[in-house]
Each structure stands twice: as structure tokens, then as C-alpha cells.
Enzyme design. Structure first.
Site, PDB file in Angstrom:
ATOM      1  CD  GLU A 122      -2.856  -1.247   2.322  1.00 11.80           C
ATOM      2  OE1 GLU A 122      -4.088  -1.130   2.225  1.00 11.80           O
ATOM      3  OE2 GLU A 122      -2.274  -1.471   3.406  1.00 11.80           O
ATOM      4  CD  GLU A 142      -4.316  -6.459   3.782  1.00  9.52           C
ATOM      5  OE1 GLU A 142      -3.434  -5.606   3.948  1.00  9.52           O
ATOM      6  OE2 GLU A 142      -4.526  -7.022   2.668  1.00  9.52           O
TER       7      GLU A 142
END
Length: 268
Positions: A122, A142
Site C-alpha cells: 500500500e 488481509e
């Protein structure tokens, strides 16, 4: 020659899991993740990273910011235990902190090798350029934790590669190879693992040679119009072009072109 960066902000007196170097001669600052072997990013580190980007963005000695890491892996992601211990207020700031490279007016390069997972991915997605190597693997894992990306990963990725590919990556926690990242437009450039530093140096030198004003304008324009209708994007482009038309750098660029010499941009 790169030296350790000195911060006036007491919140940056002791950096958590990373260091910052500056090379004034090359107009370059490096943010170096340094918690090997996997450079796991802690919760406090995220806020410090934001503050560092904001500081470097205001430093006139710095033209280009590089984010790199010590060891074989850029980052395997965040400190999982830290998510359970963090307050709702801290968690609400995750995306804002990791978006700091995107908000910076200066070019930001991510030098990615090895694992680049979770917040490591990210953070890289928020940068302007991503150089990968043969060993680089991107992933947003995730889903394996019963969670989704929380620092802008799925949103930025969808803008880059579309909803079908993003679902394939996010909903399956799928790893993406360096070549696939390059083919899909996630990576800017792919080099041999041993050539990452050399490729990063070359890109820094290239970017520093351009007009800082034109470069800042181009980055902001592209960021601001990424999801704008074409008519609005063209209108804003015209306004930016008109503003730069009055700059010293544009005049210098035109004169240097006609005189067949290298331009000396002042950033004004």
C-alpha cells in the site's frame, strides 16, 4: 554523500523501524525501512512516516524522495498484533498516513525487492514510481486474517488495474509476480535484483534534471484528475499549462532548446 537526516520535530527524535538519509549534492532523500529480515511496519511507525514525508516535502534541499529497505524484502506488512491493540482513532488514520507519498508535491520512488505485502504494498502504491526486481512479490493478504486492506490498497489498485484484477488479488489474497505487476501497469520498471540500486539512482538523476515547478505541477494535475471526466481534466490541464507559461523555467527551457544547451532550471 548521504548522511543521516536531522529532524527538529521531537516526535521524530527516535525513528521506529526506519532511518532517513539525505544527499544534498544529488538533491535526494531516502526513507530506509530497517527492521530486517521482513521490515514489519509498526503502528507508531506509520505516523512517523507521514511526518517524515511532510518534512521532506518542505525541505528545499530535497527534489526526489526514495523509499527503500534493508535486506532481501521491502516489507512483509504490518505488525498484526498491533491492529488488535490500536485504538479506533489510530486505526482511522491508517490510510491517511500511508497516503503521504501521494500527497507529497515531489516525486517519490519505491524501490521494491522481495516481499512487498500488506502495508508495504500500500505504501508503494501511494508512490509515483515503483521499481521491481526479479524477486519482488506484491500481495494484499488481509483476507487470510478475516479483514480487508485498510490503508488504501484495494482502492488504489482498482484505479490502476480495474475491478476484475483487483478482486482476484484482494479476495483471493493472491501474490503477484514482478513480471505480472509490470504487465498490468502496477510496476514502472523491472530490473535484475542486483541492479535495483543502480536503476533507482538513474531514475533520481533523470527526475532531478527536470524543472521542479513543472514536475510538481504535473504530479498534482495527474493526481487531481485521475478520476475526473475528460472535459474537466483537459480544462485543468489548460490552466496549469497557462500558469507555467509565465514561469522562468519555461522561458529557460525554450531558450536552452534553441541554443542547443542543457537548461538550468531554477524552480520559479
Amino acid at each position: 554523500m548521504a548522511v543521516a537526516y536531522t529532524f527538529a520535530d521531537p516526535r521524530l527524535a527516535k525513528l521506529d523501524g526506519f532511518g532517513v538519509e539525505i544527499d544534498e549534492a544529488k538533491q535526494r532523500a531516502d526513507i530506509v525501512l530497517n527492521r530486517p529480515p521482513f521490515n514489519i511496519v509498526s503502528m507508531p511507525q506509520r505516523d512517523q512516516l507521514r511526518l517524515v514525508f511532510e518534512t521532506l516535502d518542505e525541505d528545499e534541499r530535497v527534489r526526489v524522495i526514495v523509499v527503500r529497505a534493508v535486506g532481501e524484502h521491502f516489507s512483509s506488512g504490518g505488525n498484526i498484533k498491533g491492529f488488535m491493540e490500536a485504538s479506533p482513532e489510530t486505526v482511522s488514520k491508517l490510510a491517511w498516513n500511508i497516503a503521504a507519498p501521494f500527497r507529497a508535491s515531489k516525486p517519490v520512488i519505491a524501490a521494491n525487492r522481495g516481499f512487498c505485502f500488506g502495508v508495504g504494498f500500500e505504501l508503494s502504491l501511494a508512490c509515483d514510481f515503483r521499481i521491481v526486481t526479479d524477486t519482488t512479490q506484491y500481495a494484499l493478504p488481509e483476507q487470510k486474517l478475516g479483514q480487508i486492506p485498510g490503508s488504501g490498497g484495494s482502492a488504489r489498485l482498482q484505479m490502476m488495474v480495474g475491478i476484475t484484477r483487483t478482486k482476484d488479488i484482494v479476495m483471493r489474497s493472491k501474490r503477484i509476480s514482478a513480471q505480472q505487476a509490470l504487465d498490468w501497469g502496477i510496476a514502472t520498471e523491472k530490473v535484475a535484483d542486483a541492479d535495483l540500486e543502480k536503476a533507482t539512482d538513474a531514475l533520481v538523476d533523470e527526475l532531478v534534471a527536470f524543472s521542479p515547478m513543472a514536475q510538481r505541477t504535473a504530479k498534482k494535475l495527474l493526481n487531481d484528475t485521475e478520476d475526473s471526466p475528460l472535459s474537466i481534466a483537459i480544462e485543468l490541464e489548460g490552466h496549469c499549462y497557462s500558469r507555467l507559461r509565465q514561469s522562468h523555467d519555461f522561458k529557460e527551457g525554450v531558450e536552452a532548446f534553441h541554443e542547443k544547451r542543457k537548461p538550468e532550471f531554477k524552480g520559479c
